[in-house]
Design an enzyme around this catalytic site. Sequence first.
Site, PDB file in Angstrom:
ATOM      1  N   GLU A 255       0.783  -1.132   0.055  1.00  0.00           N
ATOM      2  CA  GLU A 255      -0.052  -0.050  -0.001  1.00  0.00           C
ATOM      3  C   GLU A 255       0.754   1.113   0.222  1.00  0.00           C
ATOM      4  O   GLU A 255       1.881   1.441   0.820  1.00  0.00           O
ATOM      5  CB  GLU A 255      -0.927  -0.039   1.182  1.00  0.00           C
ATOM      6  CG  GLU A 255      -1.776   1.315   1.327  1.00  0.00           C
ATOM      7  CD  GLU A 255      -2.835   1.498   0.353  1.00  0.00           C
ATOM      8  OE1 GLU A 255      -2.630   2.659  -0.578  1.00  0.00           O
ATOM      9  OE2 GLU A 255      -3.529   0.620   0.095  1.00  0.00           O
TER      10      GLU A 255
ATOM     11  N   CYS B 194     -12.567   3.613   1.211  1.00  0.00           N
ATOM     12  CA  CYS B 194     -13.895   3.552   2.032  1.00  0.00           C
ATOM     13  C   CYS B 194     -13.666   4.252   3.487  1.00  0.00           C
ATOM     14  O   CYS B 194     -14.103   5.187   4.005  1.00  0.00           O
ATOM     15  CB  CYS B 194     -14.058   2.028   2.268  1.00  0.00           C
ATOM     16  SG  CYS B 194     -15.268   1.966   3.661  1.00  0.00           S
TER      17      CYS B 194
ATOM     18  N   GLY C  60     -26.884  11.917  -9.446  1.00  0.00           N
ATOM     19  CA  GLY C  60     -27.968  11.814  -8.256  1.00  0.00           C
ATOM     20  C   GLY C  60     -27.853  10.344  -7.628  1.00  0.00           C
ATOM     21  O   GLY C  60     -28.886   9.710  -7.466  1.00  0.00           O
ATOM     22  N   GLY C  61     -26.663   9.733  -7.758  1.00  0.00           N
ATOM     23  CA  GLY C  61     -26.543   8.430  -7.220  1.00  0.00           C
ATOM     24  C   GLY C  61     -26.313   8.536  -5.809  1.00  0.00           C
ATOM     25  O   GLY C  61     -26.601   9.527  -4.968  1.00  0.00           O
ATOM     26  N   VAL C  62     -25.857   7.577  -5.033  1.00  0.00           N
ATOM     27  CA  VAL C  62     -25.644   7.091  -3.502  1.00  0.00           C
ATOM     28  C   VAL C  62     -24.598   8.455  -2.863  1.00  0.00           C
ATOM     29  O   VAL C  62     -25.039   9.068  -2.025  1.00  0.00           O
ATOM     30  CB  VAL C  62     -25.094   5.982  -3.240  1.00  0.00           C
ATOM     31  CG1 VAL C  62     -24.895   5.820  -1.798  1.00  0.00           C
ATOM     32  CG2 VAL C  62     -26.087   4.851  -3.534  1.00  0.00           C
TER      33      VAL C  62
ATOM     34  N   VAL D 286     -26.082  17.661 -18.375  1.00  0.00           N
ATOM     35  CA  VAL D 286     -24.970  18.700 -18.172  1.00  0.00           C
ATOM     36  C   VAL D 286     -24.353  18.715 -19.511  1.00  0.00           C
ATOM     37  O   VAL D 286     -23.990  18.171 -19.988  1.00  0.00           O
ATOM     38  CB  VAL D 286     -24.018  18.376 -17.014  1.00  0.00           C
ATOM     39  CG1 VAL D 286     -22.983  19.403 -16.848  1.00  0.00           C
ATOM     40  CG2 VAL D 286     -24.799  18.189 -15.907  1.00  0.00           C
TER      41      VAL D 286
ATOM     42  N   ALA E 110     -17.850  -1.424  -0.337  1.00  0.00           N
ATOM     43  CA  ALA E 110     -16.788  -1.995   0.637  1.00  0.00           C
ATOM     44  C   ALA E 110     -17.098  -3.109   1.076  1.00  0.00           C
ATOM     45  O   ALA E 110     -16.269  -4.247   1.024  1.00  0.00           O
ATOM     46  CB  ALA E 110     -16.464  -0.942   2.032  1.00  0.00           C
TER      47      ALA E 110
ATOM     48  N   HIS F  19     -40.617  -5.030  21.334  1.00  0.00           N
ATOM     49  CA  HIS F  19     -41.561  -4.014  21.203  1.00  0.00           C
ATOM     50  C   HIS F  19     -41.143  -2.819  22.515  1.00  0.00           C
ATOM     51  O   HIS F  19     -40.811  -2.824  23.644  1.00  0.00           O
ATOM     52  CB  HIS F  19     -43.155  -4.296  21.569  1.00  0.00           C
ATOM     53  CG  HIS F  19     -43.991  -3.107  21.627  1.00  0.00           C
ATOM     54  ND1 HIS F  19     -44.265  -2.376  20.432  1.00  0.00           N
ATOM     55  CD2 HIS F  19     -44.503  -2.471  22.714  1.00  0.00           C
ATOM     56  CE1 HIS F  19     -44.975  -1.474  20.840  1.00  0.00           C
ATOM     57  NE2 HIS F  19     -44.997  -1.441  21.869  1.00  0.00           N
TER      58      HIS F  19
END
Length: 468
Positions: free
Chosen positions: A34, A42, A180-182, A236, A317, A441
């Site tokens: 890495e 994420c 307009g996604g997540v 756009v 993720a 409940h």
Amino acid sequence: MGEKFDVIVIGAGPGGYVAAIKAAKAGLHTAIVENRRVGGTCLNRGCIPAKAMIHASSLYREMQESERFGVTASDVQFDYGKIVAYKQETTDKLCQGIDQLLKANGVTFLSGKGTLEKGKAVRVVTEEGESCYEAENVILAAGSKPLVLPIPGLDLPGVLTSDELFRLEEMPESLVIIGGGVISVEFASVYSNLGCKVTIVEAMPRLIPNMDKEISQNLKMILKKRGVDIHTSAAVQRVEQEGDQYTCVFVEKEKEVRASAQYVLCAVGRCPNTDGLFGEGVEPEMERGRVVVDEEYRTSIEGVYAIGDLIRGMQLAHLASAQGVYVADKIAGKEPSVDVHTVPGCVYTDPEIASVGITEDEAKEQGLSVKVGKFIMSANGKSLITKEERGFIKVIAEADTDVILGAQMMCARATDMIGEFVTAVVNRLTVQQVAKGMRAHPTYNEGVVEALEDIEGNAVHIMPKKKR
């Protein structure tokens, strides 16, 4: 050539670090490469920081509206710098935890840029130099980066990706979001909660178009109620700079419309991060920028696997983590311990949104005969106590067998409750089997039983349909 490993993982995001730990736990000599902090998009630039900011901004909005519960809070303010610091603190703690897990499980951490070379060798480059390692198996988990469309003006300084938006140290006064996604609706929730003027411009006919149509409709109404300006079926054309403002020019209903803001956020999705991933002469089969894999995540190069955002499928993720577990199990000669085909989708707006399996519309398109049960959460005691916005739980079951095929939820704690339906779909449980368990409940989860029982018309808290 340096040390030889059983498994080398390139990328320490949620797919990579989970695969590495699972492989190490199975007794395989494992390394992970890495070039930035562990946790990937994420943890550092996506899920975790976004949800931290959603929590902080939602708390601010709730405090402003506390009078409806008989609680008066005066002079409620927020400090954007402290919200950013809280977000960063959350990320830092989780990154530290991953570092400790890798070390505790005996995973060798190779810091640097990882490149796959011929013969399953992995070259690791740092500012000090480079090293090369051999592996019996290589797992590619390099993740993704923000997708920027070839639209004129998107290279202007005030046009941001989600990565750059997270780095802002001052609260935006106004924001136009392309997409307009997540990612879009979550950021819209954060900044509208904090008083920012937000405009969404989406090319598709509705928000989060991959979700149930009713969810999209309800979400649009709720966001508009909170002051978000929403334009769907809007193409756009360009972004222009006008002084210290940026104008998004789009076509809606055959008319040119202009929306100006302090910043424009490009939130149209993400693309695989393959920059520098493959060395000279290393050419796995690719399709539209993604690595092609078979059903066991094997690439066209023997002994090389690819998972997560590098391959075709949902960019989530938890899916990458599941794929990492699957591949580690296969390499270790074990039966995979996770189902990688039943994937929950979650949106952390308020109310939360979650789904798994097929929707009612998808069942119709596939020619499936199904039963549908639905419970409106305004009749749920816990939802009334907390004065939740409009929401519902919908369950799709096979008509002949009552096997649960899918569920869609838009309500408080939906992202937590969807796990129950994931278990049901994976194990092909019936409506009766899932409904048999008693729910406490008052809880939001009581709505699950009501939706299940509505399939047979036996729900206690749903008014019976009038007979014709």
